[in-house]
Enzyme design. Structure first.
Site, PDB file in Angstrom:
ATOM      1  CG  HIS A  69      -1.493  14.105 -31.163  1.00 20.81           C
ATOM      2  ND1 HIS A  69      -2.248  13.886 -30.036  1.00 20.81           N
ATOM      3  CD2 HIS A  69      -2.217  13.625 -32.201  1.00 20.81           C
ATOM      4  CE1 HIS A  69      -3.380  13.288 -30.389  1.00 20.81           C
ATOM      5  NE2 HIS A  69      -3.379  13.121 -31.702  1.00 20.81           N
ATOM      6  CE  LYS A  74     -14.395  20.550 -27.723  1.00 25.19           C
ATOM      7  NZ  LYS A  74     -14.913  20.578 -26.332  1.00 25.19           N
ATOM      8  CE  LYS A  98     -14.940   9.646 -26.173  1.00 25.62           C
ATOM      9  NZ  LYS A  98     -15.808  10.287 -25.149  1.00 25.62           N
ATOM     10  CG  ASP A 103     -10.144  11.306 -39.389  1.00 31.99           C
ATOM     11  OD1 ASP A 103      -9.030  11.649 -38.965  1.00 31.99           O
ATOM     12  OD2 ASP A 103     -10.313  10.615 -40.415  1.00 31.99           O
ATOM     13  CE  LYS A 110     -14.618  13.532 -19.371  1.00 30.36           C
ATOM     14  NZ  LYS A 110     -15.301  13.074 -20.584  1.00 30.36           N
ATOM     15  CB  SER A 367     -17.524  19.406 -29.305  1.00 23.70           C
ATOM     16  OG  SER A 367     -18.339  19.369 -28.161  1.00 23.70           O
TER      17      SER A 367
HETATM   18  N1  GLU Z   1     -18.101  14.857 -22.570  1.00 29.94           N
HETATM   19  C1  GLU Z   1     -18.155  14.339 -23.894  1.00 29.94           C
HETATM   20  C2  GLU Z   1     -17.288  13.105 -24.025  1.00 29.94           C
HETATM   21  O1  GLU Z   1     -16.944  12.481 -23.062  1.00 29.94           O
HETATM   22  C3  GLU Z   1     -17.917  15.402 -24.948  1.00 29.94           C
HETATM   23  C4  GLU Z   1     -16.566  16.021 -25.001  1.00 29.94           C
HETATM   24  C5  GLU Z   1     -16.484  17.210 -25.960  1.00 29.94           C
HETATM   25  O2  GLU Z   1     -17.458  17.536 -26.604  1.00 29.94           O
HETATM   26  O3  GLU Z   1     -15.384  17.794 -26.016  1.00 29.94           O
HETATM   27  O4  GLU Z   1     -16.986  12.680 -25.106  1.00 29.94           O
END
Ligand code: GLU
Length: 481
Positions: A69, A74, A98, A103, A110, A367
């Protein structure tokens, strides 16, 4: 030992879904929208060859996009000998919630590669990662606009540099190529503060919790953060930075650390830097000077302490040990360390849990900062740092002239200092975690069916994702197709 053997009656993905169901029921979200939100959009299994020591090996990996969306989707890419599709889908779902809670304007994704990194040389790992990166880039799972991996268990800035290199070799003309992955080394487009980011975020999350006396009262931890005794499971990047910041800056005492080979305990506190060094040198915690060693790490998970911070694998606190946990507060630095059944038991026992999608959101938050830095092609603070410094000097000069007094040197340095990139990253991270905590608190305050932070966190996240589906016309609040 970290628990790898215990199997709950439901899978990791089912655990996440059931936890989200609680928020959906408590808020009365229509079932059609709930279904759209919970489904994992895309999951690909990728098999690719790499020639290792003269023999062709076929490697298996996955990339899951739970929601798109918002784009890019990420999430971390983990290298482990035990990954599977269910786990990757669960972790991708956690990323969606998350990002929404913190936000961060991304969807959730993943990835995983089935590999035991210890079995390969650095050069072999580079070649395998490059081959996987090429597959991911060709399928647009490694792409600055669509899907952006990051470090996770078993990967670090090193692997991210190799992935970026794979992307660049296919798309050398892409001016935003650096943004195809985050968590890169600093001189390859990384951002200051990303390595420490998740641990720093855990510290900010705990600090924010300790700012609220009413919440603290329920846990019995009413004397402030300094002096609290914590047990940390996992001294990897997240566990180490969490323990380091909490001990160095907040006066917390780490009385137990659990690792792969067992656990070490010292009621007067363990020196985290020395322990990390010992772990790097010997591969375990056994034999660490000034500590009691126990082969049975699970026992230490259950030891009497104030705060338990699982910062390793998922499903470490499960139906079989949830009754035995004695911590007053559980802070989920890992993804999914408490199973659904354990969560039910702990909630009924009145143990407060700060949930993963809140506690470890610091990683993806930094990130996000790195990704925007890559798109702007400029380090944060570069334009204004010296200007701010100059203005500080001017104010101070004016103040000294008006009052006829001189400022002590230490104060002068503080006032005139322009913000560095690290200052700005930490400030943005702190703000993100404070705001998310307030959002969870508001939900608990205004919804009589919701009493715990996990359900509150999912409520905030689900409401935001639902709204974006409504805005796009992909779902409607009445639940009609
Ligand atoms: N691996 C981290 C997590 O589980 C970071 C993911 C990221 O930075 O995109 O939140």
């Amino acid at each position: 030992m970290l628990n790898e053997g215990f199997r709950e009656s439901m899978s990791f993905r089912e655990c996440v879904d059931r936890m989200v169901d609680r928020a959906i029921v408590a808020t009365g979200l229509d079932p059609s929208t709930a279904k759209i939100i919970q489904a994992c959009n895309v999951v690909s299994q990728i098999k690719f060859p790499a020639c290792v020591r003269g023999t062709v090996e076929i490697f298996t990996g996955w990339w899951a996009i739970h929601s798109s969306h918002r784009l890019p989707a990420k999430g971390g890419l983990r290298f482990a000998p035990m990954v599977n599709q269910d786990e990757i889908e669960a972790l991708a779902a956690l990323m969606s919630y998350k990002c929404a809670l913190a936000d961060v304007p991304f969807g959730g994704a993943k990835g995983g590669l089935l590999i035991n990194p210890a079995k390969y040389t650095e050069e072999e790992l580079r070649m395998i990662t490059h081959a996987f990166g090429t597959e991911l880039a060709r399928k647009e799972y490694l792409n600055p606009s669509l899907s952006v991996p990051a470090p996770d268990m078993g990967t670090s800035s090193r692997e991210m540099a190799w992935l970026a290199d794979a992307y660049k070799s296919i798309f050398p003309e892409d001016i935003n190529q650096n943004a195809c992955v985050t968590g890169k080394p600093l001189n390859h487009g990384g951002i200051t503060g990303r390595v420490e980011g998740t641990g720093k975020g855990v510290q900010f999350a705990i600090r924010e919790f300790f700012r609220h006396p009413e919440e603290l009262e329920a846990t019995g931890l009413i004397d402030g953060l300094a002096g609290q005794r914590i047990v940390v499971q996992g001294l990897g990047n997240v566990g180490f930075h969490t323990a380091k910041f909490l001990t160095e800056e907040d006066g917390v005492i780490v009385i137990g650390v659990i690792e792969q080979d067992g656990a070490v305990v010292n009621p007067d506190g363990l020196n985290i830097h020395n322990l990390r060094q010992h772990l790097a040198e010997t591969g375990g915690v056994k034999g660490f000077a000034g500590s009691d060693y126990s082969e049975n790490g699970a026992e230490v998970l259950e030891m009497e302490c104030d705060i338990l911070i699982p910062a390793a694998l998922e499903s470490q606190i499960h139906a079989n040990n949830a009754m035995a946990i004695k911590a007053k507060l559980i802070v989920e630095a890992a993804n999914g360390p408490v199973t659904y059944e354990a969560d039910e038991i702990l909630r009924h026992r009145g143990v407060t849990i700060l949930p993963d999608i809140y506690v470890n959101a610091g990683g993806v938050t930094v990130s996000y900062f790195e990704w925007t830095r890559n798109l702007s092609h400029m380090r944060f603070g570069r334009l204004q740092r010296r200007f701010d410094e100059l203005r500080g000097h001017t104010y101070l000069h004016a103040l000294e002239q008006l009052t006829d007094k001189t400022t002590p040197d230490k104060l002068r340095d503080e006032i005139v200092r322009g913000a560095s990139e690290l200052d700005l990253v930490r400030s943005g991270l702190d703000d993100t975690l404070r705001t998310a905590f307030q959002d969870m608190r508001d939900v608990i305050k205004h919804n009589e069916n919701i009493h715990d932070f996990r359900t509150a966190a999912y409520t905030v996240a689900v409401a935001k994702i639902a709204q974006s589906y409504y805005d796009l016309g992909l779902a409607n609040p009445g639940g009609k197709p």
